[in-house]
Design an enzyme around this catalytic site. Structure first.
Site, short mmCIF file in Angstrom:
data_model
loop_
_atom_site.label_atom_id
_atom_site.label_comp_id
_atom_site.label_asym_id
_atom_site.label_seq_id
_atom_site.Cartn_x
_atom_site.Cartn_y
_atom_site.Cartn_z
N MET A 65 0.82 -1.21 0.00
CA MET A 65 0.00 0.00 0.00
C MET A 65 0.86 1.27 0.00
SD MET A 65 -2.83 -1.43 -0.33
CE MET A 65 -3.96 -0.05 -0.20
N ILE A 95 2.30 4.31 -2.91
CA ILE A 95 2.43 4.83 -4.27
C ILE A 95 3.93 5.01 -4.51
CG2 ILE A 95 1.97 6.77 -5.80
CD1 ILE A 95 -0.69 7.12 -4.31
N HIS A 133 -4.97 -5.12 -8.92
CA HIS A 133 -5.87 -4.05 -8.49
C HIS A 133 -7.29 -4.60 -8.45
CE1 HIS A 133 -7.23 0.03 -7.85
NE2 HIS A 133 -8.17 -0.17 -8.75
N GLU A 182 2.07 6.17 -13.82
CA GLU A 182 0.68 6.59 -13.63
C GLU A 182 -0.07 5.51 -12.88
OE1 GLU A 182 -3.10 8.39 -16.14
OE2 GLU A 182 -1.32 7.75 -17.22
#
Length: 194
Positions: A94, A96, A113, A147
């Protein structure tokens, strides 16, 4: 031998599904691949105990001990690279990741995902699918790019959204499919590398 490094933050159920499939299908003999390490950003991640029980090397790198996302990712990269990974698998990790980290592992960094991407990137996917009136939801294995949740799709599984579904009941059905498609996608990636 191809080395797989798996990153987790919690229960590690997708990691465990991959490890079990690797054992059942004898990846070390058939695909010349093994899960060489499991790394977590949380010392209390339950998945670490499972990995240790399987004889897999584990490491913990607490993201809270770093001043920036970039500093954490730089240290994480050093830790991962100790295991000479051919593939880095995000399994409920968890965090980014920074563009520099993603670029370092370009083409060999995958994630799962809990939605049918490109729909519902980010968090709270199950409630968002219910709120949008979706009749189907699911999970997607994809290449990781800078992204968020936008890399090439490697595998998907579809589950129906039932009239009485809650985010939790839908999540449980989707997770069952994640445990099926993630090991399949990892094995397919390994086969594609020769």
């Amino acid at each position: 031998m191809k080395n797989i490094v798996i990153l987790i933050s919690g229960s590690g159920s997708n990691m465990a599904a991959i490890v079990r499939r690797a054992q059942q299908e004898q990846w070390s003999e058939r695909l010349h691949a093994r899960v060489s390490a499991v790394i977590s950003n949380k010392a209390d991640a339950q998945g670490l105990a499972f990995a240790r029980e399987q004889g897999i090397a584990t490491a913990v790198l607490d993201h809270k001990a770093f001043d920036s996302r970039e500093a954490f990712d730089a240290a994480l990269k050093v830790e991962i690279d100790r295991f000479e990974p051919d593939l880095v698998v995000l399994a409920g990790f968890m965090r980014i990741l920074t563009p520099g980290f993603v670029a370092h592992y370009a083409g060999r960094l995958i994630n799962i995902h809990p939605s049918l991407l490109p729909a519902f990137t980010g968090l709270n996917t199950h409630q968002r699918a219910i709120d949008a009136g979706c009749r189907f939801a699911g999970a997607t294995v994809h290449q990781v790019t800078a992204e968020l949740d936008h890399g090439a799709i490697l595998a998907q599984a579809v589950v129906p959204v039932l009239p009485d579904d809650t985010a939790d009941t839908l999540a449980a059905r989707v997770l069952t499919q994640e445990h099926r498609i993630y090991p399949q996608a990892v094995a397919a990636w390994l086969r594609s590398q020769g």
